[in-house]
Design a protein around this motif. Structure first.
Motif, short mmCIF file in Angstrom:
data_model
loop_
_atom_site.label_atom_id
_atom_site.label_comp_id
_atom_site.label_asym_id
_atom_site.label_seq_id
_atom_site.Cartn_x
_atom_site.Cartn_y
_atom_site.Cartn_z
N UNK A 55 -7.67 20.64 -18.76
CA UNK A 55 -8.80 19.72 -18.88
C UNK A 55 -8.78 18.99 -20.22
N UNK A 56 -8.03 19.52 -21.19
CA UNK A 56 -7.80 18.77 -22.42
C UNK A 56 -8.61 19.18 -23.63
N UNK A 57 -9.52 20.17 -23.51
CA UNK A 57 -10.23 20.59 -24.70
C UNK A 57 -9.48 21.73 -25.39
N UNK A 58 -9.65 21.84 -26.69
CA UNK A 58 -9.02 22.88 -27.52
C UNK A 58 -7.50 22.96 -27.32
N UNK A 59 -6.78 21.84 -27.43
CA UNK A 59 -5.33 21.88 -27.21
C UNK A 59 -4.60 22.74 -28.22
N UNK A 60 -5.11 22.80 -29.46
CA UNK A 60 -4.44 23.62 -30.47
C UNK A 60 -4.52 25.11 -30.11
N UNK A 61 -5.71 25.56 -29.68
CA UNK A 61 -5.85 26.96 -29.28
C UNK A 61 -4.99 27.26 -28.05
N UNK B 176 -8.68 24.53 -15.69
CA UNK B 176 -8.35 24.49 -14.27
C UNK B 176 -7.58 25.73 -13.83
N UNK B 177 -6.95 26.43 -14.75
CA UNK B 177 -6.27 27.68 -14.45
C UNK B 177 -6.76 28.77 -15.37
N UNK B 178 -6.88 29.99 -14.86
CA UNK B 178 -7.37 31.08 -15.70
C UNK B 178 -6.39 31.39 -16.82
N UNK B 179 -5.08 31.14 -16.58
CA UNK B 179 -4.10 31.38 -17.64
C UNK B 179 -4.36 30.49 -18.84
N UNK B 180 -4.76 29.23 -18.61
CA UNK B 180 -5.10 28.34 -19.72
C UNK B 180 -6.34 28.83 -20.45
N UNK B 181 -7.34 29.26 -19.71
CA UNK B 181 -8.59 29.71 -20.33
C UNK B 181 -8.35 30.91 -21.23
N UNK B 182 -7.55 31.88 -20.76
CA UNK B 182 -7.31 33.06 -21.59
C UNK B 182 -6.37 32.73 -22.75
N UNK B 183 -5.43 31.80 -22.56
CA UNK B 183 -4.56 31.40 -23.66
C UNK B 183 -5.36 30.74 -24.78
N UNK B 184 -6.38 29.98 -24.44
CA UNK B 184 -7.24 29.38 -25.47
C UNK B 184 -7.90 30.46 -26.31
N UNK B 185 -8.33 31.54 -25.66
CA UNK B 185 -8.95 32.63 -26.40
C UNK B 185 -7.94 33.31 -27.31
N UNK B 186 -6.71 33.51 -26.81
CA UNK B 186 -5.65 34.10 -27.65
C UNK B 186 -5.40 33.23 -28.88
N UNK B 187 -5.37 31.92 -28.70
CA UNK B 187 -5.16 31.01 -29.82
C UNK B 187 -6.30 31.05 -30.81
#
Length: 296
Positions: free
Chosen positions: A60-66, A185-196
């Motif tokens: 979706x494009x938010x928090x690309x660095x994380x 849009x994918x749970x993998x992206x959502x959890x990767x943002x948290x890891x970042x």
């Protein structure tokens, strides 16, 4: 026994009012009447590690660095003790570049990618299994009062899912309080943002709980263990391999957490049953997320 109190506002929350994250689309409903609804955007983001192109993700494009940092960490391409010198994002090109002190070639690793279950772009799975085998998760506890407080807070927060649907969410919590809530849009992206986010801000994962709207698959267990989080909770269900992996590494795994109900299939020794269920409300229909009626 304690009654559920309203949780403080977390540090990162969804912003369903952000016009960059949704679009209005016209159509017709089941009666043939004209309708217009919000749908999430989906745009490509190409990730480079130093000079090596790694992957193009749909996000979706938010928090690309994380997202970039978390992807590399959860793919075992970046270690938690590696020194990141720069994270550069170009909105026009939709490119994010992570630069480190030491350059590494990942061509062979990328050739070994295995497609993982649901909402995933592929993982160097054998390498990740080896990476979690030696992990010793911290001792922690999960009070049921925290569990009900955090699920109530998450279910009643504004979110992109409630605004437009077709979205997964992941939430990092301390005790019963959400501190970082990401969607994609994918749970993998959502959890990767948290890891970042954890990596970028030096957050201690030892006393945290990770909540997801998605299924408790092998991939979600591996990502949670990679982050050093001892407790994983979902409103959705389990896969057999996910449960097996959680038991092997001592991860507390709680699924189907909706209203008063939940099921724990691993790490039950961390759970402290301190909540009087008479004070817990059933889930309101208007706040239901993914997995509310099934384990999708």
């Amino acid at each position: 026994m304690m009654k559920i109190d309203k949780a403080p506002v977390p540090l990162i929350v969804p912003n369903p009012g952000d016009p960059r994250l949704t679009e209005r689309v016209a159509g017709t409903d089941q009666t043939g009447a004209a309708v217009e609804i919000n749908v999430p955007v989906e745009r490509p983001l190409t990730l480079y590690l130093n000079a090596q192109e790694i992957v193009t993700m749909m996000t979706i494009g938010d928090y690309p660095e994380y997202l970039a940092l978390g992807y590399l960490l959860n793919q075992n391409m970046l270690k938690y003790n590696d020194v990141v010198t720069e994270v550069e994002y170009d909105d026009d090109l939709q490119v994010v570049v992570v630069r480190t002190e030491h350059h590494t070639n990942f061509e062979q690793k990328l050739k070994k990618r295995t497609q993982t279950s649901g909402c995933a772009q592929g993982t160097a799975f054998g390498d990740l299994l080896e990476a979690v085998e030696s992990v010793a998760l911290p001792k922690a506890e999960l009070r049921t009062s925290w569990l009900y407080q955090m699920t109530h807070a998450i279910n009643t927060m504004p979110s992109l899912y409630l605004e437009a649907g077709a979205i997964h969410g992941c939430v990092l919590c301390k005790e019963g309080t959400p501190v970082c809530y990401t969607e994609d849009v994918g749970r993998h992206n959502a959890v990767d943002k948290i890891a970042g986010w954890i990596y970028r801000h030096g957050v201690d994962p030892a006393d945290k709980i990770l909540y997801t709207t998605g299924r408790l698959t092998s991939e979600m267990i591996i990502k949670t263990v990679r982050m050093g989080i001892p407790i994983l909770v979902s409103r959705s269900g389990f896969t057999a391999w996910g449960v097996d992996l959680a038991r092997q590494v001592g991860l507390t795994l709680v699924g189907r957490a909706r209203g008063k109900r939940f099921i724990a299939l691993s790490g039950q020794e961390r759970i402290v049953y301190d909540q009087n269920l008479a004070f817990v409300e059933e889930e309101s229909a208007r706040h239901k997320r993914k997995g509310g009626e099934s384990d999708e």
